[in-house]
Design an enzyme around this catalytic site. Structure first.
Site, PDB file in Angstrom:
ATOM      1  N   LYS A   1       2.410 -15.179   1.203  1.00  0.00           N
ATOM      2  CA  LYS A   1       1.222 -14.678   1.580  1.00  0.00           C
ATOM      3  C   LYS A   1       0.284 -14.135   0.305  1.00  0.00           C
ATOM      4  CE  LYS A   1      -0.407 -11.014   4.742  1.00  0.00           C
ATOM      5  NZ  LYS A   1      -0.157 -10.238   6.043  1.00  0.00           N
TER       6      LYS A   1
ATOM      7  N   GLY B   1      -4.587  -9.856  13.215  1.00  0.00           N
ATOM      8  CA  GLY B   1      -4.114  -8.560  12.624  1.00  0.00           C
ATOM      9  C   GLY B   1      -4.767  -7.351  13.200  1.00  0.00           C
TER      10      GLY B   1
ATOM     11  N   ASN C   1      -5.970   0.931   5.296  1.00  0.00           N
ATOM     12  CA  ASN C   1      -4.601   1.304   5.559  1.00  0.00           C
ATOM     13  C   ASN C   1      -3.843   1.417   4.263  1.00  0.00           C
ATOM     14  OD1 ASN C   1      -2.025  -0.235   5.298  1.00  0.00           O
ATOM     15  ND2 ASN C   1      -3.472  -1.868   6.062  1.00  0.00           N
ATOM     16  N   ALA C   2      -3.059   2.347   4.338  1.00  0.00           N
ATOM     17  CA  ALA C   2      -2.005   2.625   3.063  1.00  0.00           C
ATOM     18  C   ALA C   2      -0.569   3.117   3.315  1.00  0.00           C
ATOM     19  CB  ALA C   2      -2.712   3.794   2.277  1.00  0.00           C
ATOM     20  N   VAL C   3      -0.098   2.080   4.481  1.00  0.00           N
ATOM     21  CA  VAL C   3       1.135   2.464   5.031  1.00  0.00           C
ATOM     22  C   VAL C   3       2.301   2.448   3.955  1.00  0.00           C
ATOM     23  CG1 VAL C   3       3.035   1.842   6.866  1.00  0.00           C
ATOM     24  CG2 VAL C   3       0.546   1.756   7.282  1.00  0.00           C
TER      25      VAL C   3
ATOM     26  N   ASN D   1      -4.274 -11.285   2.558  1.00  0.00           N
ATOM     27  CA  ASN D   1      -3.781 -10.032   2.903  1.00  0.00           C
ATOM     28  C   ASN D   1      -5.049  -9.046   2.733  1.00  0.00           C
ATOM     29  OD1 ASN D   1      -2.453  -7.554   2.944  1.00  0.00           O
ATOM     30  ND2 ASN D   1      -0.660  -8.393   2.032  1.00  0.00           N
TER      31      ASN D   1
ATOM     32  N   CYS E   1       1.055  -6.843  -1.196  1.00  0.00           N
ATOM     33  CA  CYS E   1       0.683  -5.633  -0.470  1.00  0.00           C
ATOM     34  C   CYS E   1      -0.021  -4.771  -1.455  1.00  0.00           C
ATOM     35  CB  CYS E   1       2.113  -5.073  -0.087  1.00  0.00           C
ATOM     36  SG  CYS E   1       1.997  -3.238   0.494  1.00  0.00           S
TER      37      CYS E   1
ATOM     38  N   LEU F   1       4.622  -0.093   3.481  1.00  0.00           N
ATOM     39  CA  LEU F   1       5.872  -0.684   3.621  1.00  0.00           C
ATOM     40  C   LEU F   1       6.895  -0.079   4.159  1.00  0.00           C
ATOM     41  CD1 LEU F   1       5.927  -3.380   0.555  1.00  0.00           C
ATOM     42  CD2 LEU F   1       5.323  -3.684   3.115  1.00  0.00           C
TER      43      LEU F   1
END
Lengths: 254, 303
Positions: free
Chosen positions: B165, B265, B69-71, B192, B130, B73
């Site tokens: 995290k 997750g 994923n490369a959402v 992560n 992240c 944030l």
């Protein structure tokens, strides 16, 4: 309400080598489904297909407790779904997403291409109850790729374009003669490949006609948790799975 | 009766099963599918100081036993969280733990300060890992001085437990774990996502708009498990285990490796009911094995 439910494969209707209608049945009630809703289908026994597949719901039968999907086999998941044994268990999460607006329109046009025709049965059924006049415009590459026209003709006039001219008018849907100056639709619904929907939206916009498009972005969760399937809108990125799949095309940054 | 309670830095969770930030929205998305109040905690979607639109579509690529994923944030900012989202989720009946992010230390500080004053928020997860933002994010989690700087800065303004995290994209994760412990972290959560990429051979283009993204899912589980075990042996603070947990057995393995609690997750995407199934599975396992406290599993690996 959204739920996770086990169904069993009841029936396949083969449309051609790649296209089929899958009907699933359940022992318990089937949820109320609105036109445009989709399901996230878990592909059974296919470890290399990790995520569920979002598939538009074609129809539901609350007497027989069945739900059906029009599926075009394009990858591992949709191919596998076409080869299950009758009675095998299929787990789905549904009904997901928003739905098309039905608002006492007088005369509407439904423009579909490819597997984008899937939500049109439920949509036409609802529109018919509102006494709306329906015209379908279905685009395909050639005659062998045109499906469900018999079903559509129960609800309204069916127009066809094929790219090779083997059925209906030759060309793309947006080149069809229905799009002349005299046409008087008060709402256009479209579902299919993005370039087709964009071209339809452009015509609708020029004619000041309300236009809704159902998008098919890649999804992971289908319930608005992962934010993977977004589309840019005038109000920022929106999730196709929960804030769509149906958008008024004026909202979209097309 | 099995006592499923676990203690993370003084916060008693009703069981060790929590949901990972970015995979469970703000909890309500799952309310049709499960009784949210059964969860140990919800680590809610990552929050930044200001609204972020995230990265362009496509943001997701399915991979073998996992996904990228490369959402980036996407979120509406801390004020929106505190004023609009939190009031509607504070009574879900489980711990709500915000996951905070920033591109510079000052942003982390400002977000943490605002959260410090919110009643009912008993801890925060400090995300220094992240992989999908251009500035900040993982940059804070891959070298010791940066990890110390952000952890100690947030420590000064946030007076409740901080769970840091950690990124797995480092040579030695125990080094980062040790320095954040020294800088005042009350717990660490790991891992992560792993930085990865996917290419479409037909178009010769990357699948993700950002080219690279974060890999999650069962594909990363053995590596995550190893890192949890290493960190458990390197620090004294509790470890929250994350990485490809799909079922109760996976969760138990993480606890045996040293995780006091776990985060579910990517599995939430496949089965929105999986978190509750994992709670039931841990209880079953304890019953069958004569374990009266689930916390007795923690670090129970037999070598």
């Amino acid at each position: 309400m959204k739920r996770v439910q086990d169904f069993r494969v009841k029936h396949y209707r083969r449309l051609n080598s790649d296209n089929y209608i899958l009907t699933l049945s359940s022992d318990s009630d089937v949820e109320i489904v609105k036109p445009g809703n989709f399901a996230e289908i878990k592909i059974p026994d296919t470890p290399d297909v990790f995520l569920r597949r979002p598939i538009s719901i074609l129809d539901v039968d609350h007497n027989a407790n069945t739900i059906s999907f029009y599926i075009k086999a394009v990858g591992k998941g949709t191919r596998k779904l076409g080869t299950l044994a009758i009675n095998s268990v299929v787990n789905i999460v549904y009904p997901l997403g928003n739905s098309f607006t039905i608002n006492k329109q007088k005369n509407v046009l439904l423009v579909g291409g490819g597997s984008g025709i899937a939500p049109f049965i439920l949509l036409a059924n609802k529109l018919k109850n509102e006494n709306t006049a329906i015209t379908f415009l279905i685009g395909a590459r050639s005659k062998g790729d045109v499906f469900l026209t018999d079903e559509f003709s129960k609800y309204g006039n069916v127009l066809i374009t094929t790219e090779d001219g083997s059925f209906g008018e030759k060309g793309l849907v947006t080149q069809h003669s229905v799009f002349t100056d005299s046409f008087n639709f008060d709402h256009i619904y479209t579902c299919g490949p993005d370039p087709m929907m964009k071209a339809v939206a452009k015509i609708a916009n020029k004619k000041y006609i309300n236009c809704e498009a159902s998008l098919e972005n890649m999804m992971a969760c289908g319930i608005g948790a992962c934010l993977c399937c977004v589309t840019p809108t005038i109000a920022g990125n929106k999730c196709v799975c929960t804030e769509g799949p149906v958008f008024n095309t004026k909202e979209l940054k097309w | 009766m099995v006592n499923l309670e676990v203690n993370i830095a003084g916060i008693i969770l009703k069981n060790p099963v929590t949901t990972a930030s970015g995979t469970f929205g703000f909890g309500e998305e799952f309310a049709d599918f499960i009784d949210i109040s059964k969860l140990g905690a919800i680590f809610v979607k990552g929050i930044t100081l200001h609204n972020r639109e995230g990265n362009d579509y496509p943001r997701m690529a399915e991979t073998a036993s996992g996904m990228l994923n490369a959402v980036g944030l996407q979120n509406k900012g801390i004020d929106y969280f505190i004023n609009t989202i939190y009031p509607s989720i504070k009574n879900l009946g489980t711990e709500i733990i915000p996951n905070i992010n920033g591109s510079v230390v000052e942003e982390y500080i400002e977000v943490a300060e605002k959260l410090n004053d919110v009643d009912g928020i008993n801890a925060l997860e400090l995300n220094i890992s992240c992989p999908n933002v251009k500035e900040g994010g993982m940059a804070f989690g891959v070298n010791c001085p940066a990890a110390i700087a952000v952890t100690s800065a947030v420590r000064e303004v946030f007076h409740k437990p901080i769970i840091v995290k950690l990124s797995p994209n480092v040579t030695d994760i125990t080094e980062i774990a040790k320095v954040v412990e020294g800088a005042g972290a009350d717990a660490v959560s790991l891992v992560n996502t792993f930085l990865g990429m996917a290419i479409d051979a037909n178009t010769k283009k990357p699948i993700l708009s950002t080219v690279t993204g974060g890999l999650s899912g069962p594909a990363i589980k053995p590596i995550a498990l190893r890192m949890v075990w290493q960190v458990y042996n390197a620090v004294k603070i509790p470890v929250v285990g994350i990485g490809g947990i799909m079922n109760a057995t996976d969760a138990i393995e993480f606890m045996l490796a040293g995780a006091t609690a776990i985060q579910v997750g990517t599995a939430n995407f496949i089965d929105p009911q999986v978190s509750v199934k994992i709670i039931e599975g841990i209880e079953d396992y304890c019953q069958k094995n004569g374990i009266s406290n689930a916390s007795d599993l923690v670090g129970g690996l037999i070598l």
